[in-house]
Design an enzyme around this catalytic site. Structure first.
Site, PDB file in Angstrom:
ATOM      1  CE1 TYR A 118      -4.290  -1.440   0.030  1.00 44.48           C
ATOM      2  CE2 TYR A 118      -3.148  -3.138   1.270  1.00 44.48           C
ATOM      3  CZ  TYR A 118      -4.241  -2.722   0.541  1.00 44.48           C
ATOM      4  OH  TYR A 118      -5.293  -3.578   0.316  1.00 44.48           O
ATOM      5  CE1 TYR A 139      -8.069  -5.095   2.090  1.00 45.29           C
ATOM      6  CE2 TYR A 139      -8.026  -5.195   4.482  1.00 45.29           C
ATOM      7  CZ  TYR A 139      -7.380  -5.308   3.266  1.00 45.29           C
ATOM      8  OH  TYR A 139      -6.043  -5.628   3.226  1.00 45.29           O
ATOM      9  CG  ASP A 194     -12.996  -9.258   9.278  1.00 48.81           C
ATOM     10  OD1 ASP A 194     -12.276  -9.181  10.279  1.00 48.81           O
ATOM     11  OD2 ASP A 194     -12.592  -9.047   8.117  1.00 48.81           O
ATOM     12  CE  LYS A 254      -6.214  -4.621  10.874  1.00 52.08           C
ATOM     13  NZ  LYS A 254      -5.151  -4.032  10.097  1.00 52.08           N
TER      14      LYS A 254
END
Ligand SMILES: Cc1ncc(COP(=O)(O)O)c(C=O)c1O
Length: 415
Positions: free
Chosen positions: A9, A138, A230, A259
């Protein structure tokens, strides 16, 4: 030194400048090799809920590294992974669950997708193979994840290489009815629906109400479709509750975590699966339904040590509750930006504060970002949108200063 990294990215235009070389982290700050200090306003890609260098997580990692640095979870266990699977089950609305471990959010999602498909194979409905998501959702960058979550701005080159047979439209005004139509139309093919709960992060922090999730969960149950939530980005306090799906009072079939699971200290993720599904993965029936899927680092002992330490801290320091209180202040401090001529809208969800600028500001976005960087703030705008998603441990003064810097800089360039 030359830079041989193929960066994620990162545009080639950005590589024209020497990139900051981060050498140390402490609290909400990162320090580069020239001694400059930056506020990690996006929690290092939304992971570092506890900031950097928390002594208890660091100690847990060091101690575990000295004892057992790796042992696989294929037909073996170790104390940390046993304890973590138990802890994660207990955090769910119903604790009858087993966890598949992996190393990053994307691989937890990949496991969830495959579990959904294989579940229907196990119970004799192999035609149910579709796993669909929300438009512009996403779920990571693997090809499997792209089949369910596809952000046009990022994934265009792969458009014809992945199949996404249907999508739930992003809810306008929280309206679930268009989503219901998609599920009902394809129920015979649908293995599962996967969604980012309450907020489509990578699509530009697009927020939708908790009621939608409740209607979605009911509709999935009525139509024999599994629901995968998610929580990779929203889990562990970002939205003001432990999990974003807790706002809707639902009990998803599978929950993906990443995360914040280790507060960003180690690569570790998990998919927490209801036992109703888990028990079908047996080799003791007519066919072998073993889950032949795994990652080398699944349930990595040091990763699990970091996760156990992070979970302890979340509880002991009341991180989630503190974040919820802090969120109210952030909203109040950001509110004056709504009056700026160049601001299209402000959006808030827990410790996510979004300032979306009007489309005509697009050429100014890199300049605003650069100016904030020079003031010591690591913002990562998405389109014309700046967002604050700081470590949940940020102090009042630090947060107020960040909000003020953002407002001043936007005013300097746009007003
Ligand atoms: C909702 C969501 N799911 C999955 C992922 C993928 O996680 P990872 O980058 O750890 O593979 C992300 C990453 O940002 C995410 O936001």
């Amino acid at each position: 030194m030359t830079n041989k990294i193929f960066h994620p990215y990162t545009t080639f235009s950005a590589l024209k400048n020497t990139l900051p070389n981060m050498v140390r982290g402490e609290g909400i700050y990162l320090f580069d090799d020239a001694g400059n200090r930056y506020v990690d306003i996006v929690s290092s890609w939304w992971a570092c809920a506890l900031g950097h260098g928390h002594p208890k997580v660091v100690k847990a990692i060091q101690e575990q590294a000295a004892v057992l640095q790796h042992s696989i979870t294929g037909s073996l266990t170790h104390p940390n992974v046993l304890a973590l699977a138990e802890r994660l089950a207990a955090l769910m609305p119903t604790p009858e669950r087993h966890s598949v471990f992996a190393s990053d959010g994307c691989s937890a999602v990949e496991a969830a997708i495959k579990i959904a498909i294989q579940y229907w194979y196990n119970v004799g409905q192999p035609e149910k193979t579709w796993v669909i998501g929300m438009d512009q959702g996403y779920h990571g960058d693997s090809m499997g994840a792209l089949g369910a979550g596809f952000v046009d701005g990022f994934h265009k080159p792969f458009e014809h290489a992945v199949s996404h047979p249907a999508k739930l439209p992003f809810p306008i005004d929280g309206d679930f009815e268009p989503g219901r139509k998609v599920i009902e139309a394809h129920r015979g093919k649908l293995a599962a629906v996967i969604v980012e709960p309450l907020c489509l992060g990578s699509a530009g922090m697009k927020i939708y109400p908790a009621d939608y999730l409740k209607e979605l969960a009911d509709c999935c149950a009525e139509n024999d479709v599994l629901l995968i939530i998610d929580e990779v980005a929203m889990g562990f306090g970002r939205t003001g509750k432990r999990f974003a799906f807790n706002h809707a009072g639902i009990d998803p079939d599978m929950v993906c975590l990443g995360k914040g699971l280790t507060a960003g200290y180690m690569p570790l993720s998990a998919c927490v699966v209801k036992d109703k599904l888990y028990h079908t993965f047996t080799d003791e029936g007519e066919k072998d339904c073993t889950f032949y899927h795994g990652n080398t680092y699944a349930g990595h002992p040091i990763g699990c040590a970091a996760a156990l330490a992070a979970l302890d801290i979340y509880e002991a320091e009341g991180t989630v509750e503190r974040g919820a209180e802090m969120a109210k202040k952030m909203k109040q401090w950001m509110q004056p930006m709504a009056d700026l001529e160049c601001v299209k809208e402000l959006r808030f969800l827990g410790m996510i504060g979004v300032v979306e600028l009007k489309p005509e500001t697009k050429p100014l976005i890199p300049k605003i970002k650069q100016s904030l960087f020079e003031q010591g703030y690591l913002f990562r705008p998405l389109g014309t949108m700046f967002y604050l998603m700081p470590p949940l441990v940020i102090s009042d003064d630090e947060l107020k200063a960040a909000v003020y810097a953002l407002q001043q800089t936007i005013e300097d360039f746009c007003e």
